[in-house]
Design an enzyme around this catalytic site. Structure first.
Site, mmCIF file in Angstrom:
data_model
loop_
_atom_site.group_PDB
_atom_site.id
_atom_site.type_symbol
_atom_site.label_atom_id
_atom_site.label_comp_id
_atom_site.label_asym_id
_atom_site.label_seq_id
_atom_site.Cartn_x
_atom_site.Cartn_y
_atom_site.Cartn_z
ATOM 1 N N TRP A 98 46.752 9.129 19.517
ATOM 2 C CA TRP A 98 45.888 8.590 20.546
ATOM 3 C C TRP A 98 46.034 9.564 21.789
ATOM 4 C CZ3 TRP A 98 41.998 5.701 18.799
ATOM 5 C CH2 TRP A 98 42.202 4.555 17.795
ATOM 6 N N LYS A 131 38.855 7.489 17.886
ATOM 7 C CA LYS A 131 37.630 7.411 18.976
ATOM 8 C C LYS A 131 37.444 8.758 19.470
ATOM 9 C CE LYS A 131 38.672 2.665 20.435
ATOM 10 N NZ LYS A 131 39.148 1.863 21.564
ATOM 11 N N ASP A 345 12.940 -6.086 14.371
ATOM 12 C CA ASP A 345 13.151 -6.959 15.143
ATOM 13 C C ASP A 345 12.446 -6.971 16.638
ATOM 14 O OD1 ASP A 345 14.529 -9.679 15.925
ATOM 15 O OD2 ASP A 345 15.537 -8.173 17.562
ATOM 16 N N GLU A 399 8.323 -7.955 13.469
ATOM 17 C CA GLU A 399 8.506 -9.380 14.142
ATOM 18 C C GLU A 399 7.787 -8.987 15.286
ATOM 19 O OE1 GLU A 399 11.254 -12.278 16.258
ATOM 20 O OE2 GLU A 399 11.148 -10.002 16.692
#
Length: 685
Positions: A98, A131, A345, A399
């Site tokens: 990391w 990451k 949605d 929707e």
């Protein structure tokens, strides 16, 4: 001159096509024809721009997931990210403790803001966590890549990380090609995590093994899965998405999701996804909120940046890179996971600068007053074009609550290109009716009008209730009808009047809603058998309990309780509707309504639907003028097998009675016994 003449001819052709389409079908849209044409032409312009004047297809454009993100190639690993505001980008993870190491530092490769890092095949391995570490003017921090396809959460620290996902064996599809059955579409809305009886988060594999067989048995031909895209907070129901390309790891692996979809396909069941492109979670470390020091990289600036009601961020649909990201997301789920389409949605929120909040939408002018987001309208149009280009059999559902004309109309007619729109007026009507009207004041004319209240040129998905009506603070239909008596009087032989009323009306409400559909019918998982209580996800306020974030299948399986009556009726209801070939093309033909008697009757092809909504009045030899012939009862909501009284002898063949007045119309009188609170379906022989 020749070129200009061709352009003018093309414009005239466009205008004619629109006039013959959306506007022709609804003359009230005539004053807004220019606005409709403008939206259409803007979408055409955007398509031409993205496809380089037709040199590529939209499908070619939407291959971003094959370029961005982390990929294993024949020469090793390659990682790419779009981050125009970044000054430095490193990959950090298990493979380098990391730490920011020069070997894992990406290089900016374009003025557009693309970054690239190439690594040897041994630099990363399957399962490694990683990451980005991004540096920008005035700040820096860890970020999960926007195009990450696998994101996991550490059980102890609760920290999310991307994960290298490169299993030795790729998933092999058993059913590589699948065509959904759409006539009609019976949708089982479901949530994998809360699909188990146990108080825990369920998995893709558990859903495949324990819930999917129930869906198959119940006769649904489509499942609509919620909460697939990764979301940091489980209790958001999947609507605060952080990683748009990552199937939620809390339910299992990508391969296990593919297994679920493949298994559904092998049983003839389509699988559509509840897709969230209307907003994104605010989180910066897990999400897109501030990927590289620019909070507006993916989202609108200024007042339009945040959604005032949802505590989330609003995509900037005017940016080509954002449109590319979202279109690629649509294709990714179709291509990689073989989803059969999407329920989009929050479409209302996308369409209007106000997100539809506080808007009444009382006339057509409210849809064309300049307060609509033309970029969002264009994106939705392009998304539908793309989806159907990738898979011509795909299903798209909007929707949308405002009633925007043209949502489910063809693009060529000036519409947005959705296959269906949710009939959101129907559940609102049932809630209002149950809450505000005494049973003796239910009017069949109002019921019939509401369940058929839709645009003639747009298909809809009818439903009585979805997950929205089951959330904590609200009530399902069964709970509105029966309330606390469900806890004490839902055992066979111990029913009181509230329970008997609730069971009867629950069946009738579903039948009149499904029987009048013009596209599809939707039910939320468990509501078919009257699942008790609301949905409440684990949160601090309930002690992080899963008690109400599950489905109690034991209740419907217990033959000593009344739940199975409702489930059995739902199953047989779908079976009966399927007997009418090309159900959606059959006209909903009103036979009779009488508000005083509270009687409603209509036909779909050879199926005759008859309802007596009266709570007290039964009728002997009630006459209905119907096509001449004999009729068999094929569904009786009052049958004892559905928890009714069994007042009718359903083995009797009902013959029509001659009336010389109607002989030329080929109609005669059908005389029926109609008990109070009973619905019948008869089939003409």
């Amino acid at each position: 001159m020749v070129k200009k003449a061709k352009e003018n001819a093309a414009k005239k052709k466009t205008s004619a096509a629109l006039h013959m389409g959306l506007v022709k079908n609804d003359s009230y849209l005539k004053p807004y024809e220019d606005a409709i044409r403008g939206r259409y032409e803007y979408a055409l312009w955007k398509i031409n721009q993205l496809t380089e004047q037709g040199k590529r297809t939209l499908s070619d454009v939407a291959n971003g997931y094959q370029y961005y993100g982390l990929h294993r190639t024949s020469r090793g690993w390659v990682f790419r990210e779009w981050a125009p505001n970044a000054k430095e980008i490193y990959l950090i993870g298990d493979f380098n403790d990391w730490q920011r190491i020069e070997r894992y530092r990406a290089t900016r490769i374009s003025d557009n803001g693309d970054w690239e890092l190439k690594l040897s095949s041994k630099a990363l391995k399957h399962g490694d966590l990683f990451k980005m570490y991004v540096v920008w003017d005035g700040g820096e921090g860890e970020r999960i890549p926007a195009w990450a396809t696998r994101v996991v959460q550490d059980e102890k620290t609760k920290i999310f990380s991307a994960q290298v996902w490169n299993p030795e064996t790729l998933y092999t599809w058993k059913k590589a090609k699948f065509i959904p059955h759409k006539d009609p579409l019976f949708i089982y809305e479901c949530h994998v995590g809360m699909g188990q009886d146990a108080e825990k988060v369920g998995t893709y594999r558990e859903f495949k093994e324990q819930v999917l067989p129930r869906v198959i048995k119940d006769g649904y031909n489509c499942i609509q899965i919620m909460a697939i895209q990764e979301h940091p907070y489980y209790g958001s129901f999947g609507y605060h998405v952080s990683s748009f390309f990552a199937p939620s790891s809390r339910f299992g692996t990508p391969e296990e999701l593919k297994e679920l979809i493949d298994e559904a396909h092998s049983h003839g069941i389509a699988v559509i996804m509840d897709l969230v492109h209307s907003h994104a979670v605010k989180n910066e470390v897990e999400g897109l909120g501030n990927l590289a020091g620019d909070p507006n990289q993916y989202f609108y600036p200024g007042e339009r940046h945040e959604h005032p009601a949802w505590d989330s961020l609003c995509f900037d649909y005017g940016k080509d890179n954002v449109v590319h990201f979202l279109l690629s997301n649509c294709k990714y789920w179709l291509d990689e996971f073989h989803f059969d389409g999407f329920r989009f949605d929050g479409v209302t929120s996308m369409l209007y600068y106000s997100h539809g909040l506080g808007e009444a939408f009382t006339n057509y002018g409210d849809y064309f007053n300049g307060l609509q987001d033309g970029n969002a309208i264009c994106y939705l149009t392009l998304a539908n074009k793309l989806i159907h280009q990738v898979n011509k059999h795909a299903i798209t559902i909007a929707e949308e609550v405002s009633g925007m004309p043209g949502l489910a109309a063809r693009f060529e007619d000036g519409g947005y290109g959705f296959d269906y729109r949710m009939a959101m007026n129907i559940p609102d009507f049932w809630i209002k009716t149950i809450k505000e009207l005494k049973d003796e004041n239910w009017k069949p004319s109002s019921i019939f009008w509401e369940v058929k209240n839709r645009r003639s040129d747009e298909k809809t998905i009818s439903y009585c209730e979805s997950h929205d009506q089951a959330l904590v603070g609200d009530k399902t239909i069964i709970f509105r009808l029966i309330d606390a008596d469900m806890y004490w009087h839902f055992k066979k032989g111990d029913e009181n009047e509230a329970v008997r009323r609730g069971i009867a009306l629950h069946k009738m409400i579903r039948l009149v809603t499904a029987g009048t559909m013009n596209g599809g019918y939707l039910n939320f998982m468990g509501n078919e058998f009257g699942h008790p209580e609301w949905i409440d996800f684990p949160r601090e306020g309930n002690g992080w309990s899963h008690k109400y974030a599950r489905r109690q299948w034991n209740l419907v399986d217990n033959q000593e309780l009344d739940y199975h009556y409702l489930g059995d009726f739902d199953r047989d209801m779908l079976k009966v509707l399927k007997t009418e070939k090309r159900f959606n093309l059959s006209e909903v033909l009103e036979i009779w309504h009488h508000d005083g008697d509270q009687i409603l009757a209509f036909m779909r092809g050879d199926l005759l639907f008859v309802f007596n909504f009266s709570p007290v009045n039964s009728f002997t030899d009630y006459g209905l003028l119907v096509p001449t012939g004999s009729y068999d009862v094929v569904l009786d909501s009052d049958a004892k097998v559905y928890g009714g009284n069994g007042f009718n002898d359903d083995s009797i063949v009902h013959l029509t009675n001659y009336d010389p007045v109607y002989v030329n119309e080929h109609k005669e009188w059908l005389k029926l016994y109609l008990p109070a609170r009973v619905a019948l379906v008869l089939k003409k022989n």
